[in-house]
Design a protein around this motif. Sequence first.
Motif, short mmCIF file in Angstrom:
data_model
loop_
_atom_site.label_atom_id
_atom_site.label_comp_id
_atom_site.label_asym_id
_atom_site.label_seq_id
_atom_site.Cartn_x
_atom_site.Cartn_y
_atom_site.Cartn_z
N LEU A 205 0.81 -1.22 0.00
CA LEU A 205 0.00 0.00 0.00
C LEU A 205 0.84 1.27 0.00
CD1 LEU A 205 -2.90 -1.05 2.38
CD2 LEU A 205 -2.97 -0.80 -0.12
N THR A 206 2.09 1.18 0.45
CA THR A 206 2.96 2.36 0.39
C THR A 206 3.49 2.60 -1.02
OG1 THR A 206 4.98 1.14 0.96
CG2 THR A 206 3.71 2.08 2.79
N HIS A 207 3.28 1.65 -1.91
CA HIS A 207 3.71 1.78 -3.30
C HIS A 207 2.50 2.08 -4.18
CE1 HIS A 207 7.00 -0.39 -1.41
NE2 HIS A 207 7.77 0.09 -2.37
N CYS A 208 1.79 3.14 -3.83
CA CYS A 208 0.50 3.43 -4.47
C CYS A 208 0.62 4.34 -5.69
CB CYS A 208 -0.47 4.01 -3.44
SG CYS A 208 0.15 5.50 -2.66
N TYR A 209 1.65 4.13 -6.50
CA TYR A 209 1.80 4.91 -7.72
C TYR A 209 0.69 4.57 -8.70
CZ TYR A 209 6.35 4.90 -5.50
OH TYR A 209 7.36 4.97 -4.58
N SER A 210 0.22 3.34 -8.66
CA SER A 210 -0.92 2.89 -9.45
C SER A 210 -1.41 1.58 -8.83
CB SER A 210 -0.54 2.65 -10.92
OG SER A 210 0.27 1.50 -11.04
N LEU A 211 -2.61 1.18 -9.19
CA LEU A 211 -3.15 -0.07 -8.66
C LEU A 211 -2.30 -1.26 -9.10
CD1 LEU A 211 -5.37 -1.31 -6.96
CD2 LEU A 211 -6.77 -1.48 -9.01
N ASN A 212 -1.84 -1.22 -10.34
CA ASN A 212 -0.95 -2.29 -10.82
C ASN A 212 0.31 -2.39 -9.97
OD1 ASN A 212 -2.61 -3.04 -12.92
ND2 ASN A 212 -1.64 -1.69 -14.39
N TYR A 213 0.86 -1.25 -9.62
CA TYR A 213 2.10 -1.23 -8.85
C TYR A 213 1.88 -1.77 -7.44
CZ TYR A 213 6.92 0.19 -8.19
OH TYR A 213 8.27 0.18 -7.99
N VAL A 214 0.69 -1.50 -6.87
CA VAL A 214 0.36 -2.03 -5.54
C VAL A 214 0.36 -3.56 -5.59
CG1 VAL A 214 -1.43 -2.21 -3.76
CG2 VAL A 214 -0.91 0.01 -4.77
N PHE A 215 -0.28 -4.13 -6.61
CA PHE A 215 -0.31 -5.59 -6.74
C PHE A 215 1.09 -6.15 -6.99
CE2 PHE A 215 -4.85 -4.90 -7.86
CZ PHE A 215 -5.39 -5.67 -6.84
N PHE A 216 1.84 -5.51 -7.85
CA PHE A 216 3.21 -5.93 -8.12
C PHE A 216 4.03 -5.90 -6.83
CE2 PHE A 216 7.59 -4.75 -9.09
CZ PHE A 216 7.97 -5.83 -9.86
N SER A 217 3.91 -4.81 -6.08
CA SER A 217 4.65 -4.66 -4.82
C SER A 217 4.24 -5.70 -3.80
CB SER A 217 4.44 -3.26 -4.25
OG SER A 217 4.94 -2.30 -5.13
N PHE A 218 2.98 -6.09 -3.80
CA PHE A 218 2.52 -7.14 -2.88
C PHE A 218 3.26 -8.44 -3.16
CE2 PHE A 218 -0.29 -10.74 -1.95
CZ PHE A 218 -0.38 -10.60 -0.57
N PHE A 219 3.34 -8.82 -4.43
CA PHE A 219 4.01 -10.07 -4.77
C PHE A 219 5.53 -9.99 -4.51
CE2 PHE A 219 0.05 -10.69 -7.11
CZ PHE A 219 -0.30 -11.92 -6.60
N MET A 220 6.13 -8.85 -4.78
CA MET A 220 7.55 -8.69 -4.45
C MET A 220 7.73 -8.69 -2.94
SD MET A 220 9.22 -8.96 -7.12
CE MET A 220 10.79 -8.74 -6.31
N GLY A 221 6.77 -8.12 -2.21
CA GLY A 221 6.82 -8.15 -0.74
C GLY A 221 6.74 -9.56 -0.21
N LEU A 222 5.91 -10.39 -0.83
CA LEU A 222 5.84 -11.81 -0.42
C LEU A 222 7.18 -12.49 -0.65
CD1 LEU A 222 2.33 -12.99 -1.69
CD2 LEU A 222 3.05 -12.58 0.67
N TYR A 223 7.81 -12.18 -1.78
CA TYR A 223 9.13 -12.76 -2.07
C TYR A 223 10.14 -12.33 -1.00
CZ TYR A 223 13.60 -13.70 -4.14
OH TYR A 223 14.88 -14.12 -4.34
N LEU A 224 10.15 -11.05 -0.67
CA LEU A 224 11.07 -10.55 0.35
C LEU A 224 10.76 -11.15 1.71
CD1 LEU A 224 11.30 -6.81 -0.76
CD2 LEU A 224 13.03 -8.60 -1.08
#
Length: 160
Positions: A104-123
């Motif tokens: 949610l802190t990566h709210c540049y766009s909805l796509n980026y929020v979803f992308f960041s969620f999956f990268m966050g899971l990886y991290l």
Amino acid sequence: MFIIVLKTKRMFKKHKSILVCVLLIIIFSAILILILNPFLAVFFKISNNDSVQGLNNIELFVFSVILAPFIETLFFLFVPMKIFENRNINKIGVGIVATILFALTHCYSLNYVFFSFFMGLYLLFAFFLFTRKTNINTAFWAVSVVHLLNNLYFFLLATF
């Protein structure tokens, strides 16, 4: 000087397996990021327009590649896990909530929020793996470096 060299050699011998493990995980993570990021970027249609606006390349590099990985890993992984380290609570649940907040802190766009969620899971996965193999402090530094490599990859992709 000789004492420092001798102590360093002893420390390396004592922690050789841990250091080798951390190095292998960092190398594996970097390779995995290089493989996964283009697929995820295309799948979620991330473009240069989704990046931080109003910053020149030097500012963007300092904030997104140098500072952000350490600050985000500190606040979204290390601090929550350290708070609940000795408590009987589901660490995966804490990690998922932290990953959602990270996204949610990566709210540049909805796509980026979803992308960041999956990268966050990886991290998060990498953090748990490092914590199991070493300790929470080493996990913080190792995941911060993995996060830095990820951000560096995207910075270079967007800049050049």
